[in-house]
Design an enzyme around this catalytic site. Structure first.
Site, PDB file in Angstrom:
ATOM      1  N   THR A 274       0.794  -1.245   0.205  1.00  0.00           N
ATOM      2  CA  THR A 274      -0.137   0.098  -0.060  1.00  0.00           C
ATOM      3  C   THR A 274       0.774   1.374  -0.047  1.00  0.00           C
ATOM      4  O   THR A 274       2.302   1.184   0.182  1.00  0.00           O
ATOM      5  CB  THR A 274      -0.922  -0.095   1.216  1.00  0.00           C
TER       6      THR A 274
ATOM      7  N   LEU B  34      -3.255  -1.077  -3.977  1.00  0.00           N
ATOM      8  CA  LEU B  34      -3.722  -2.188  -5.079  1.00  0.00           C
ATOM      9  C   LEU B  34      -4.068  -3.578  -4.174  1.00  0.00           C
ATOM     10  O   LEU B  34      -4.047  -4.423  -4.448  1.00  0.00           O
ATOM     11  CB  LEU B  34      -2.984  -2.516  -6.186  1.00  0.00           C
TER      12      LEU B  34
ATOM     13  N   ASP C  50      -9.333  -8.782   0.857  1.00  0.00           N
ATOM     14  CA  ASP C  50      -9.515  -8.210   2.317  1.00  0.00           C
ATOM     15  C   ASP C  50     -10.962  -8.417   2.655  1.00  0.00           C
ATOM     16  O   ASP C  50     -11.057  -8.168   3.851  1.00  0.00           O
ATOM     17  CB  ASP C  50      -9.164  -6.531   2.057  1.00  0.00           C
TER      18      ASP C  50
ATOM     19  N   SER D 124     -10.634  -2.641   5.480  1.00  0.00           N
ATOM     20  CA  SER D 124      -9.239  -2.197   5.039  1.00  0.00           C
ATOM     21  C   SER D 124      -8.607  -1.746   6.603  1.00  0.00           C
ATOM     22  O   SER D 124      -9.350  -1.522   7.781  1.00  0.00           O
ATOM     23  CB  SER D 124      -9.414  -0.756   4.251  1.00  0.00           C
TER      24      SER D 124
HETATM   25  N1  GLY Z   1      -5.177  -3.701   1.513  1.00  0.00           N
HETATM   26  C1  GLY Z   1      -4.884  -3.575   2.708  1.00  0.00           C
HETATM   27  C2  GLY Z   1      -5.583  -2.582   3.445  1.00  0.00           C
HETATM   28  O1  GLY Z   1      -6.653  -2.170   3.107  1.00  0.00           O
HETATM   29  O2  GLY Z   1      -5.927  -2.650   4.683  1.00  0.00           O
END
Ligand code: GLY
Length: 602
Positions: A412, A431, A454, A483
């Site tokens: 990230t 992504l 996720d 997230s």
């Molecule tokens: N893809 C990692 C998050 O959103 O935590």
């Protein structure tokens, strides 16, 4: 020690004075001596001279008129150029998001999503959720086989792993509401980087070389990110080579001229939907047309003299950050010292409980009721502390989410911007895994996310970060996946104080938590707080991972004696990009020395 533990047990029987008793550490190693401040700069003192609490000796960049800290020098330079051209923090942030999509394809993106926290110079705060959504044809058990087992890898790599991207709509929304320069102006630097090319850093080159096989396997015939167009060729990218991305440049030009429609409709949408059909993915032109970013009420709470402004669900990050900060607020961390055993112990125990709550309660607020106010209330947090013992690590098997009546490869990326007027933007965007699903949209030249991982693909089954979840984060059509991203802004005495955030998957919130505490409790400069070595516990698995050097021998020994399982990392934690407003009003830009992160200010 025995005597203190006995009196601690007595304390448990009393309601009044509960925390007062709890805050008395039985530690024999925690003292005041870990902390000294000299002219506002933290200096570490320990009986063990081999301990070095910092990853590097990098010093922050000081500016008076504007600051940009991001994961890539080219992107930070773009942000600075926009600020100098009279753009505000939102203009610069939008330009940085698009620039990162070109120069940092591992995480910068237009095929992913993210979250923005914005505080204007009058003190009003806003948060924008441009997280991806599950496609309309997604279903709860889409990654399970006929007997209910998870089909490995499907949510991580290839076309089925992608959610509907939100980044472009997020930037359109942010700019429409707060931008000062024209849309064309803020897009132009990214278009230039794509069409004229940019020189790869060593890390850029290594990253692309590392995924060469995936690029060939998942994207046969597409050559955009390959150094050689011959699949069997061993020629690889090198530092300093110019990388030109013609297709991406055209996509960005469509976005520049048509705005939202340049991505969610027309040629780009057609190419994306066609890519999905070819790869048996689910995203349709209809899904793209229907995608909209959402302005949400910012999550705000006090921590001592600070007001913390952070991201509400769909990210779990803000709730988790506030829970952790408030869990440890009653404890004298400053007195105990940075990464002393007692300090680390209460932080681990806070983290353990917070991640258990995350698994139970957190999900897309448009689909499930998330009890945010209760989760961060001091009364509730007190109930979560009752099984804590100084003598022994709590066993994660005995920790469940609390009772209330009634959630990355490290790829990230985060950036922070402050303009000359004190408007501040904190954005984390992703992504998900490095280079996402590794699917490149044919003819459009960008990577798609693998954000579907996720979701909780099956209750209790860990995702790629080892995070488990439940029905609150189950897959449903058009739902946003939970997230951990934690873009955050702090105020002190009603004024802008800090802009903070990091990538790191499940470790995002614990890195943000520690970085904030490093400044507000331990007196570090912003850059020191970023340089400082970090640790992480996430309930399950029941172990604390730490950067080599984060704990002294004494701290290690004390924690192990109490049953804590400690695992030294061979890699690092966090890629922080932050800005601190110093007492004289100047900005300290702090970028993480662990990678190519760069702060630029003036
Ligand atoms: N893809 C990692 C998050 O959103 O935590």
């Amino acid at each position: 020690m025995k005597q203190r533990i006995t009196s601690y047990s007595t304390c448990l029987l009393l309601t009044v004075g509960f925390l007062a008793c709890k805050t008395q550490s039985p530690s024999t190693t925690s003292t005041d001596k870990g902390v000294t401040q000299s002219q506002g700069v933290y200096q570490y003192r320990d009986e063990d001279p081999t301990v070095k609490p910092f990853f590097s000796d990098r010093v922050g960049v000081i500016g008076r008129n504007g600051m940009v800290a991001s994961a890539h020098p080219e992107a930070s330079q773009v942000g600075l150029t926009i600020l100098k051209a009279g753009g505000n923090a939102v203009d610069a942030a939008v330009a940085v998001q698009f620039a990162l999509a070109v120069v940092y394809p591992g995480a910068g993106n237009i095929g992913g999503g993210g979250f923005m926290v914005y505080r204007d110079n009058a003190g009003k705060a806003y948060t924008l959720d441009y997280r991806e959504k599950a496609p309309g044809r997604a279903s709860q058990n889409m990654y399970l086989d006929s007997i209910g087992n998870v089909r490995p890898g499907l949510s991580i790599s290839g076309h089925l792993a992608s959610g509907v991207p939100g980044s472009v709509d997020g930037m359109v929304e942010a700019h429409k509401r707060f931008g000062k320069l024209t849309w064309a102006q803020v897009l132009q630097p990214a278009i230039d980087l794509a069409t004229k090319g940019f020189a790869l850093t060593e890390r850029d080159a290594l990253g692309l070389n590392r995924i060469k096989n995936d690029l060939n396997t998942i994207n046969p015939g597409k050559t955009y990110f390959l150094r050689s167009t011959v699949p069997t060729d061993t020629v690889t990218w090198h530092k300093g080579e110019l990388m030109v991305q013609t297709d991406l440049g055209k996509t960005l030009q469509r976005i520049q001229t048509q705005g939202r429609a340049g991505f969610y409709e027309g040629e780009t949408a057609r190419l994306l939907a066609q890519e999905m059909v070819q790869g048996k993915g689910l995203i349709t032109e209809e899904d793209l047309k229907n995608y909209h970013a959402v302005w949400r009420d910012p999550l705000q709470a006090k921590y001592k003299e600070y007001n913390v402004i952070t991201m509400p669900p769909t990210s779990s990050g803000g709730v988790a950050l506030l829970q952790m900060m408030r869990f440890t607020e009653p404890f004298p961390l400053r007195k105990w010292g940075w990464n002393r055993d007692s300090t680390v112990q209460v932080m681990i125990e806070a983290e353990r409980r917070v991640y258990a709550d995350r698994a139970k309660f957190l999900g897309d607020p448009d689909f499930v009721k998330v009890p945010v106010a209760q989760l961060i209330s001091p009364d509730y947090l007190r109930t979560r502390w009752t099984d804590f013992s100084w003598a022994k690590a709590t066993d994660s098997r005995n920790v469940k989410g609390g009772n209330i009546p009634g959630y990355e490869s490290l790829e990230t990326t985060h950036f922070s911007v402050v303009d000359k007027d004190g408007n501040a933007v904190s954005i984390t965007t992703t992504l998900n895994g490095g280079y996402g699903s590794r699917v490149v949209v044919g003819g459009a030249g960008f990577f798609m996310n693998n954000e579907m991982d996720d979701f909780s693909v099956k209750p209790g089954t860990p995702n790629m970060y080892g995070l488990v979840g439940n029905h609150a984060n189950a897959i449903a059509p058009n739902k946003r996946m939970l997230s951990s991203m934690t873009p955050t802004i702090l105020e002190k005495d009603g004024k802008l104080f800090m802009v903070v955030g990091t990538p790191g998957g499940s470790t995002i919130m614990t890195s943000v938590y520690q970085t904030i505490l490093n400044v507000v409790e331990h007196g570090m400069t912003m850059q020191q707080a970023v340089n400082a070595l970090k640790f992480h516990h996430q309930w399950l698995p029941d172990k604390t991972i730490f950067e080599n050097g984060a704990f002294s021998e004494a701290t290690t020994q004390a924690l192990q004696n109490r049953g804590y399982i400690l695992e030294k990392l061979t890699n690092t934690l966090g890629r922080m990009d932050c800005v601190l407003i110093r007492p004289d009003g100047t900005y300290e830009g702090a970028s993480d020395p662990r990678a190519d992160n760069t702060a630029r200010g003036y």
